[in-house]
Structures are given as structure tokens and as C-alpha cells.
Design a protein around this motif. Sequence first.
Motif, PDB file in Angstrom:
ATOM      1  N   TRP A 178      42.295  52.431  50.192  1.00  0.00           N
ATOM      2  CA  TRP A 178      41.774  51.723  49.178  1.00  0.00           C
ATOM      3  C   TRP A 178      40.351  52.174  48.185  1.00  0.00           C
ATOM      4  O   TRP A 178      40.012  52.308  48.699  1.00  0.00           O
ATOM      5  N   LEU A 179      41.033  50.917  47.361  1.00  0.00           N
ATOM      6  CA  LEU A 179      40.083  51.749  46.347  1.00  0.00           C
ATOM      7  C   LEU A 179      39.578  50.355  45.536  1.00  0.00           C
ATOM      8  O   LEU A 179      40.731  48.991  44.568  1.00  0.00           O
ATOM      9  N   TYR A 180      38.626  49.241  45.985  1.00  0.00           N
ATOM     10  CA  TYR A 180      38.027  48.394  45.350  1.00  0.00           C
ATOM     11  C   TYR A 180      39.066  47.158  45.688  1.00  0.00           C
ATOM     12  O   TYR A 180      38.135  46.254  46.545  1.00  0.00           O
ATOM     13  N   ASP A 181      39.878  46.683  45.162  1.00  0.00           N
ATOM     14  CA  ASP A 181      40.923  45.256  45.376  1.00  0.00           C
ATOM     15  C   ASP A 181      42.318  46.253  46.053  1.00  0.00           C
ATOM     16  O   ASP A 181      42.856  44.742  45.511  1.00  0.00           O
ATOM     17  N   HIS A 182      42.728  46.840  45.332  1.00  0.00           N
ATOM     18  CA  HIS A 182      44.036  47.360  46.114  1.00  0.00           C
ATOM     19  C   HIS A 182      44.281  48.434  46.967  1.00  0.00           C
ATOM     20  O   HIS A 182      43.035  49.483  46.963  1.00  0.00           O
ATOM     21  N   TYR A 183      45.499  49.184  47.405  1.00  0.00           N
ATOM     22  CA  TYR A 183      45.297  50.038  48.049  1.00  0.00           C
ATOM     23  C   TYR A 183      46.065  51.097  47.103  1.00  0.00           C
ATOM     24  O   TYR A 183      47.214  51.137  45.673  1.00  0.00           O
ATOM     25  N   GLU A 184      46.035  53.136  46.955  1.00  0.00           N
ATOM     26  CA  GLU A 184      46.987  53.047  46.484  1.00  0.00           C
ATOM     27  C   GLU A 184      47.441  54.267  46.977  1.00  0.00           C
ATOM     28  O   GLU A 184      47.031  54.836  48.276  1.00  0.00           O
TER      29      GLU A 184
END
Length: 182
Positions: free
Chosen positions: A162-168
Motif C-alpha cells: 500500500w503506497l499512500y492511496d493505491h496498491y503497488e
Amino acid sequence: MTMFPFQVNESISINIIQPKDRDELYTLIDNNRTHLRKWLLWLDKRQSPSDLDSVIAMWAQNVEERNGFDAGIWYKHKLVGMIGLHYIDWKNKETSIGYLLSESFEGRGIISTSIKALLDYLFAEFKLNRVIIQCAETNLRSRSIPERIGFVEEGISREAQWLYDHYENIGTYSMLSSEWNK
């Protein structure tokens, strides 16, 4: 870990971040905040040099306990990035390498050269068997490093971070001691 300071070559050295390096490290982070924020979640937690005090103390404890390290990369005596071993699994003789570099120093081979020197040391001195590098699938510059060095791509873990506002999606690469320098 008695490997520090670690001289990579005539221009690059790696050393544990000390309290005296705090302001220089903060400047590196702050000057590259927009660039690094695309990939690193912890940047927003570091809003002043004093925010690094507890982290630097934790890094020193990790070194003392032989549980990895977080070190600065100095290029021609200027702090330009960081490299570290996340937790070392001594039972399985495995670790993972993480890194970051100032945007203005990209493209000079600093990270690749540092990783190659570290691999020599980790396989010969620490007798590790496996070293992993994980990168966001969309971080093509970061992914090119293990690919260029000869790491084997093991696969992509879908929506693994999870990176701030989305998944990577996260790509995993590995190098085995039996494959290194052949």
C-alpha cells in the motif's frame, strides 16, 4: 558488523548513518521528497531533522545486533543516497537489499556499483546464500538495477504494498551465492 566504513571504490563509500549525519540525511530526503515519495511511504513521517533521531538510534541497534543495517552512500564525500540490508535471516543465510538515491545522482552507476561490492562481501564474509531485491513493478529505474547486475526475477506479487492511496505490485529478484561471479 565490522565492515564499516566500507570503501566501494575511489569515489564511493558506505557507512552507517551516525547522529552527526542527521542534518545531511534530512537535507537529502527533503531535497528529493517529491522524487522519492513515488516509492517510499515513510517520507511523510520525516518532516524535520529531529524526526530522524529515533530512526538513527534504531539503525545503530540493528547493526549492534547483526540484524542488518541502514547506511549512507557517499559519492566524492557527499551523501547522495542510502543502502541497507533489511533483516538478516542467519538460519537461512538470506537478506534483502534496499536503496535510494538522490535524483541528481542517478545514471552514474552508484547503486549498481555499491550492490556489486556488497554482494562480494556478503557472500564471501557473511557466507550468505541468497540476497533479494524487491522493487515496485512500475519503478523501472529501480528494477533495472538487479536486472543489470544479473539477479533472477522470481515474479511479481500483485498489490503487495500500500503506497499512500493505491496498491503497488512488487517485483522480487534474487541472487544466490552459487551464481555470483561466475
